[in-house]
Design an enzyme around this catalytic site. Structure first.
Site, short mmCIF file in Angstrom:
data_model
loop_
_atom_site.label_atom_id
_atom_site.label_comp_id
_atom_site.label_asym_id
_atom_site.label_seq_id
_atom_site.Cartn_x
_atom_site.Cartn_y
_atom_site.Cartn_z
N LYS A 21 0.82 -1.21 0.00
CA LYS A 21 0.00 0.00 0.00
C LYS A 21 0.86 1.27 0.00
O LYS A 21 0.57 2.22 0.69
CB LYS A 21 -0.94 -0.01 1.21
N CYS A 22 1.89 1.25 -0.81
CA CYS A 22 2.87 2.35 -0.87
C CYS A 22 2.79 3.00 -2.25
O CYS A 22 2.43 2.35 -3.23
CB CYS A 22 4.27 1.75 -0.63
N GLY A 23 3.14 4.27 -2.32
CA GLY A 23 3.21 4.93 -3.62
C GLY A 23 4.21 4.28 -4.56
O GLY A 23 4.10 4.41 -5.78
N THR A 83 4.64 0.96 -4.66
CA THR A 83 4.22 -0.42 -4.89
C THR A 83 4.23 -0.82 -6.37
O THR A 83 4.56 -1.97 -6.68
CB THR A 83 2.83 -0.67 -4.25
#
Length: 172
Positions: free
Chosen positions: A41-43, A45
């Site tokens: 759930k990371c930018g 990803t």
């Protein structure tokens, strides 16, 4: 840039596989390995796509990506092992191995990362992992040969060149 020696290889560390049991990093001895702390759930990803492309492109030449889930950065990897595996497979078609979720910084830092954080990147940075998707390249001889910032795309020219050098490099 190598700061580990063969007796301190990250591939000698015990770590569990995502789905349980030993990840048996020693099975990668003699290969080049790109170790990456990952999160769902990371930018950053979407880098999973580039990592999988590297896996597909170089696996037959003695290379693997090793994903190491971590939830230390704004809780961006909250899932269970099953949820992480499903996300990686369904969303990005990930075929490379994933380890258990670990801590990469702080007092509970996993021993794998104890052996990695002392390595400098091209700008000279050493120390704590800065964010998800920081990358470490292990050479065929088991030493850390390169470190790349989280923002460095997996398919960037610098990462690809380092992987190709590591694949062609000596076994020690």
């Amino acid at each position: 840039m190598t700061t580990t020696d063969r007796n301190d290889s990250p591939l000698d560390v015990e770590i569990e596989a995502l789905q349980g049991g030993s990840a048996q990093l020693s099975r990668f001895s003699g290969q080049a390995v790109l170790i990456v702390n990952v999160a769902s759930k990371c930018g950053l990803t979407p880098q999973y796509s580039g990592l999988e492309k590297l896996q597909e492109r170089y696996a037959e030449q003695g290379f693997t990506v090793l994903g190491v889930p971590c939830n230390q950065f704004l809780g961006q990897e909250p899932g269970s092992a099953e949820e992480i595996a499903e996300f990686c497979s369904a969303t990005y078609g990930v075929t490379f191995p994933l380890t258990e979720k670990v801590e990469v910084n702080g007092a509970a830092r996993h021993p794998l990362y104890e052996r990695l954080v002392g390595v400098a990147d091209a700008e000279g940075y050493t120390g704590d992992i800065r964010w998800n998707f920081e990358k470490f390249l292990i050479g065929r001889d088991g030493t850390v040969v390169a470190r790349f910032s989280p923002q460095t795309e997996p398919e960037s020219a610098e990462v690809v060149a380092a992987i190709e050098r590591a694949i062609e490099g000596p076994l020690g």
